[in-house]
Design a protein around this motif. Structure first.
Motif, PDB file in Angstrom:
ATOM      1  N   VAL A 179       0.806  -1.214   0.109  1.00 25.73           N
ATOM      2  CA  VAL A 179      -0.155   0.016   0.109  1.00 25.73           C
ATOM      3  C   VAL A 179       0.886   1.165  -0.149  1.00 25.73           C
ATOM      4  CG1 VAL A 179      -1.629   1.269   1.590  1.00 25.73           C
ATOM      5  CG2 VAL A 179      -1.875  -1.065   1.119  1.00 25.73           C
ATOM      6  N   THR A 180       1.915   1.399   0.821  1.00 16.61           N
ATOM      7  CA  THR A 180       2.739   2.354   0.971  1.00 16.61           C
ATOM      8  C   THR A 180       3.501   2.658  -0.508  1.00 16.61           C
ATOM      9  OG1 THR A 180       3.099   2.113   3.138  1.00 16.61           O
ATOM     10  CG2 THR A 180       4.803   3.515   2.125  1.00 16.61           C
TER      11      THR A 180
ATOM     12  N   ARG B 256       1.216   4.329  -3.084  1.00 18.81           N
ATOM     13  CA  ARG B 256       1.076   5.599  -2.782  1.00 18.81           C
ATOM     14  C   ARG B 256       2.172   6.296  -3.129  1.00 18.81           C
ATOM     15  NH1 ARG B 256      -0.855   4.496   3.501  1.00 18.81           N
ATOM     16  NH2 ARG B 256      -3.032   4.412   3.063  1.00 18.81           N
ATOM     17  N   LYS B 257       3.300   6.009  -2.784  1.00 18.52           N
ATOM     18  CA  LYS B 257       4.796   6.541  -3.537  1.00 18.52           C
ATOM     19  C   LYS B 257       4.468   6.806  -4.966  1.00 18.52           C
ATOM     20  CE  LYS B 257       7.801   5.584   0.381  1.00 18.52           C
ATOM     21  NZ  LYS B 257       8.962   5.022   0.619  1.00 18.52           N
TER      22      LYS B 257
ATOM     23  N   LYS C 170       1.662   8.877  -6.304  1.00 17.47           N
ATOM     24  CA  LYS C 170       1.608  10.454  -6.041  1.00 17.47           C
ATOM     25  C   LYS C 170       2.225  11.288  -7.114  1.00 17.47           C
ATOM     26  CE  LYS C 170       2.508  13.235  -1.869  1.00 17.47           C
ATOM     27  NZ  LYS C 170       3.197  13.300  -0.493  1.00 17.47           N
TER      28      LYS C 170
ATOM     29  N   VAL D  91      -6.584   3.574  -3.273  1.00 16.42           N
ATOM     30  CA  VAL D  91      -5.397   3.988  -2.333  1.00 16.42           C
ATOM     31  C   VAL D  91      -4.714   5.130  -3.139  1.00 16.42           C
ATOM     32  CG1 VAL D  91      -3.162   3.123  -1.670  1.00 16.42           C
ATOM     33  CG2 VAL D  91      -5.289   1.724  -1.475  1.00 16.42           C
ATOM     34  N   VAL D  92      -4.515   5.190  -4.505  1.00 13.91           N
ATOM     35  CA  VAL D  92      -3.697   6.063  -5.215  1.00 13.91           C
ATOM     36  C   VAL D  92      -4.450   7.330  -5.290  1.00 13.91           C
ATOM     37  CG1 VAL D  92      -2.954   6.691  -7.439  1.00 13.91           C
ATOM     38  CG2 VAL D  92      -2.377   4.315  -6.645  1.00 13.91           C
ATOM     39  N   LYS D  93      -5.840   7.318  -5.363  1.00 13.59           N
ATOM     40  CA  LYS D  93      -6.757   8.501  -5.473  1.00 13.59           C
ATOM     41  C   LYS D  93      -6.581   9.213  -4.250  1.00 13.59           C
ATOM     42  CE  LYS D  93      -9.687   8.263  -9.197  1.00 13.59           C
ATOM     43  NZ  LYS D  93     -10.937   8.926  -9.899  1.00 13.59           N
ATOM     44  N   LYS D  94      -6.346   8.792  -3.219  1.00 14.80           N
ATOM     45  CA  LYS D  94      -6.399   9.377  -1.721  1.00 14.80           C
ATOM     46  C   LYS D  94      -5.050  10.384  -1.504  1.00 14.80           C
ATOM     47  CE  LYS D  94      -8.747   6.366   1.308  1.00 14.80           C
ATOM     48  NZ  LYS D  94      -8.876   5.189   2.364  1.00 14.80           N
ATOM     49  N   VAL D  95      -3.950  10.165  -2.560  1.00 20.85           N
ATOM     50  CA  VAL D  95      -2.700  10.956  -2.556  1.00 20.85           C
ATOM     51  C   VAL D  95      -2.666  11.735  -3.835  1.00 20.85           C
ATOM     52  CG1 VAL D  95      -1.457   9.525  -0.878  1.00 20.85           C
ATOM     53  CG2 VAL D  95      -1.375   8.923  -3.434  1.00 20.85           C
ATOM     54  N   ASN D  96      -3.513  11.306  -4.709  1.00 20.56           N
ATOM     55  CA  ASN D  96      -3.527  11.893  -6.218  1.00 20.56           C
ATOM     56  C   ASN D  96      -4.996  11.748  -6.719  1.00 20.56           C
ATOM     57  OD1 ASN D  96      -2.971  12.818  -8.574  1.00 20.56           O
ATOM     58  ND2 ASN D  96      -1.339  11.274  -9.099  1.00 20.56           N
TER      59      ASN D  96
END
Length: 696
Positions: free
Chosen positions: A84-85, A88-89, A92, A117-122
């Protein structure tokens, strides 16, 4: 940057290699391997990276009100924090994301989980989807050249299954386990698909137990004259022994050929492999459904076969069938490929045609030396089945002979393979020729001998795993992707053992209690309806919220019945579970010998007459104990086996015999000076008997 997400690491590695002009760069992101090339990053997941669960306040089984659990909030929690991390990296800084997970309900959900998961940071990232059925260069490049929209309805159908299975499984499992006093790692699991499946197995066993054998007799005559063959009396079964013996007594020493009927019989080639038929065929050659799916997944990821989860039994017109067959011209299947290519390629068609994936078929050739034995067996099975679907019919020449012996008709049937047709390609379970001698009507034959054979009717056979999967499909229990997993779960929970499948006393106890006091759980109707509802979610006809709410209401009604009969269910379960602990009768005091636990938690076989009787036998420290129906002729104890997840069952046999053999072995070792003071513990004694049992 373009981010590509696949379902597994091996798939990511293979797709990156196919799409890159040169070998992609391997780079670890937060401990996860990724593959980068031309401003593109490919990362593989480990299936679901999040899971549905209840809030922590519901974790304590004893303190949770199950009525509240039915309508409790369901959360989504990460299961692979490092992946998951990493997503995200990468996400982003990505401008675009492509979901390249397997194209089915689960795969779509896995992809959407990663996208969320990606949409939460992008939040502004664009996304699309690629579909493929084989991981071959041609199909992967074609898929990425023609991306499509993400099917959020299909993902919602997958999520609804997760939520429904969580709620039903948690509520029913906790209720039954608490009622029976079976907690910890020995809890009694119950589920909306698992329980109806277990009921099918238990009810089959009940049919066998209540079956009353009926004696009957069959009359055979061995005839000679230019050749020897056996004919059976046309009556078939004589239910009256006196009648059978009277008929035998009147038979003379000669017979006359009364009639000869020559004919031809054809067998149509098989339909293409869908998942169910593939698993049944694998089971027939000795590979269990769970192992078959694991191996099929390996073959698929490596580009050797097409996607193994499909209901389709019709090859699509877009499939390059001729090209696939031609690819085998330089392999050990050369002769078969040449013969097919010399004629018209017209494949068989099954009854079900879908548009998600084609039937299972070979994708690229692979050498036998590159695969393990079972991998090759399954690959060859897929290749041969694919070839067989293009082949002609199998033709047999048949001969039915009637012989008159003293006014009594006897019949014999012969068959000779004239044209192997599809069976030349797919040679599994080929019937043998039954050749009769050359005969003519009116010909006199000598009766060499007459045999009256006494038999009795047999109970219905137990289900093999392949047969059970077909029944589950017919009843709408589970899906092509989950049926083999349900069966594996029944084994791991020690509800069943052996193959054909045999239920334990625990299975009887659970099914009988549920059938009597909450029968909805054991019938396929309810779960079949929910399966159809999930299909309608994927088609956009109804919403996920509606189906989940409907399933909660269904469960609420079931729970009312269970609560009303809680004491009766508890009593029935405890009585039934006691039976599954009984190993036999104590030879010292005639009380029950049962599986017990010491104050320290270790297991042993002890006498129920304790403290008046202190007879004991040791048991292994770990593993599920399965009591079989086989009994020791010396000690009268039931044979037991130990089941550990992921390992072959350990056939202990009679625990008393096993203990005696172990003691004998210890004495021999002491005599030879190999040990001084042995610690008493159960060890597997590899006698010839044990070896034979464990190899079955």
């Amino acid at each position: 940057m373009h981010l590509i997400i696949t379902e597994k690491h091996d798939t990511a590695k293979r797709i990156a290699a196919i799409l890159s002009d040169k070998k992609p760069d391997k780079e670890r992101v937060n401990g996860v391997d990724t593959y980068k090339f031309n401003e593109t990053a490919v990362i593989g997941l480990s299936g679901h990276i999040v899971e549905v669960d209840f809030p922590k306040e519901y974790n304590n089984w004893q303190k949770t009100d199950l009525q509240n659990l039915i309508h409790a909030e369901v959360l989504t929690n990460p299961t692979h924090a490092n992946i998951v991390t990493a997503i995200r990296k990468l996400g982003k800084t990505a401008q675009h994301l492509t979901i390249a997970t397997d194209y089915d309900r689960e795969g779509e959900l896995i992809g959407v989980e990663a996208l969320n998961v990606v949409k939460k940071v992008n939040p502004d990232i664009s996304a699309d989807r690629v579909h493929y059925s084989t991981i071959t260069p041609a199909e992967i490049k074609k898929a990425f050249s023609n991306p499509v929209k993400i099917d959020f309805n299909l993902a919602a159908a997958g999520e609804s299954r997760q939520v429904i299975d969580l709620i039903w499984g948690a509520v029913l499992t906790r209720f039954v386990s608490l009622s029976s006093g079976r907690l910890g790692d020995k809890f009694l699991s119950v589920g909306r698909v698992q329980s109806p499946t277990l009921a099918i197995i238990v009810n089959r066993e009940k049919e066998r137990e209540t079956f009353i054998s009926v004696p009957y007799w069959e009359l055979y005559a061995t005839l000679i004259n230019g050749g020897e063959f056996e004919a059976q009396h046309k009556k078939g079964r004589f239910l009256d022994q006196a009648e059978a013996e009277a008929t035998r007594a009147k038979l003379g020493k000669t017979g006359t050929v009364k009639s000869i009927i020559l004919g031809k019989r054809s067998e149509k080639p098989p339909m293409p492999f869908n998942t169910t038929e593939f698993l049944r065929a694998a089971s027939a050659i000795g590979i269990s459904p769970s192992n078959a799916m694991r191996i099929a997944e390996f073959l698929y990821v490596n580009g050797y076969i097409s996607y193994p989860r499909t209901d389709n039994t019709v090859y699509p017109e877009t499939l390059d069938m001729k090209g696939i067959i031609e690819s085998f011209l330089n392999t050990e299947f050369k002769e078969y490929a040449q013969k097919l290519l010399s004629g018209k390629l017209q494949p068989t068609r099954g009854k079900k045609e879908t548009t998600d994936h084609p039937p299972i078929h070979p994708a690229t050739p692979v050498k036998r030396s590159q695969l393990k034995d079972d991998e090759w067996k399954l690959y060859e099975l897929v290749v041969r089945r694919f070839f067989a679907t293009f082949a002609g019919e199998t033709l047999w020449e048949t001969m039915a002979v009637t012989v008159d012996i003293s006014g009594e008709d006897f019949g014999a049937n012969g068959a000779r393979l004239m044209e192997p047709g599809w069976r030349w390609y797919y040679s599994y379970n080929l019937p043998e020729d039954r050749i009769l001698p050359k005969l003519a009507e009116g010909q006199s034959l000598t009766v060499k001998e007459v045999n009256l054979v006494g038999k009795e009717t047999q109970p219905p056979s137990r289900y093999g795993q392949g047969h059970l999967i077909k029944i589950m499909e017919d009843l709408g229990l589970g899906t092509k992707s989950t049926r083999h997993e349900i069966i594996s779960k029944l084994y791991s929970r020690a509800y069943v053992h052996g193959n054909p499948i045999q239920p334990t006393k625990t299975a009887f106890a659970v099914v009988e209690a549920l059938e009597k006091y909450a029968s909805t759980i054991t019938k396929p109707d309810m779960t079949s309806k929910l399966e159809k509802d999930m299909d309608e979610i994927s088609e956009g006809k109804i919403t996920e919220d509606f189906v989940v709410r409907e399933s909660r209401d269904m469960l609420g009604e079931v729970f009312k019945d269970m609560t009303k009969n809680k004491d009766l269910i508890s009593e029935a379960l405890r009585n039934g579970l006691y039976e599954d602990r009984v190993i036999g009768t104590c030879q010292k005091c005639s009380s029950d010998l049962i599986i017990r636990k010491s104050k320290k938690g270790s297991r042993f076989i002890g006498c129920s007459g304790y403290p008046n009787c202190d007879f004991t036998l040791p048991l292994p420290k770990i593993g599920q104990i399965v009591v079989t129906e086989k009994q020791c002729s010396d000690h009268g104890l039931f044979h037991i086996k130990i089941v550990n997840k992921g390992k072959r069952p350990w056939e202990i046999g009679c625990p008393h015999c096993n203990f005696n053999e172990w003691q004998k072995k210890i004495e021999e070792e002491k005599k030879n000076g190999l040990i001084k003071e042995p610690k008493i513990e159960v060890k597997e004694v590899k006698s010839n008997k044990t070896k034979r049992n464990s190899s079955k």
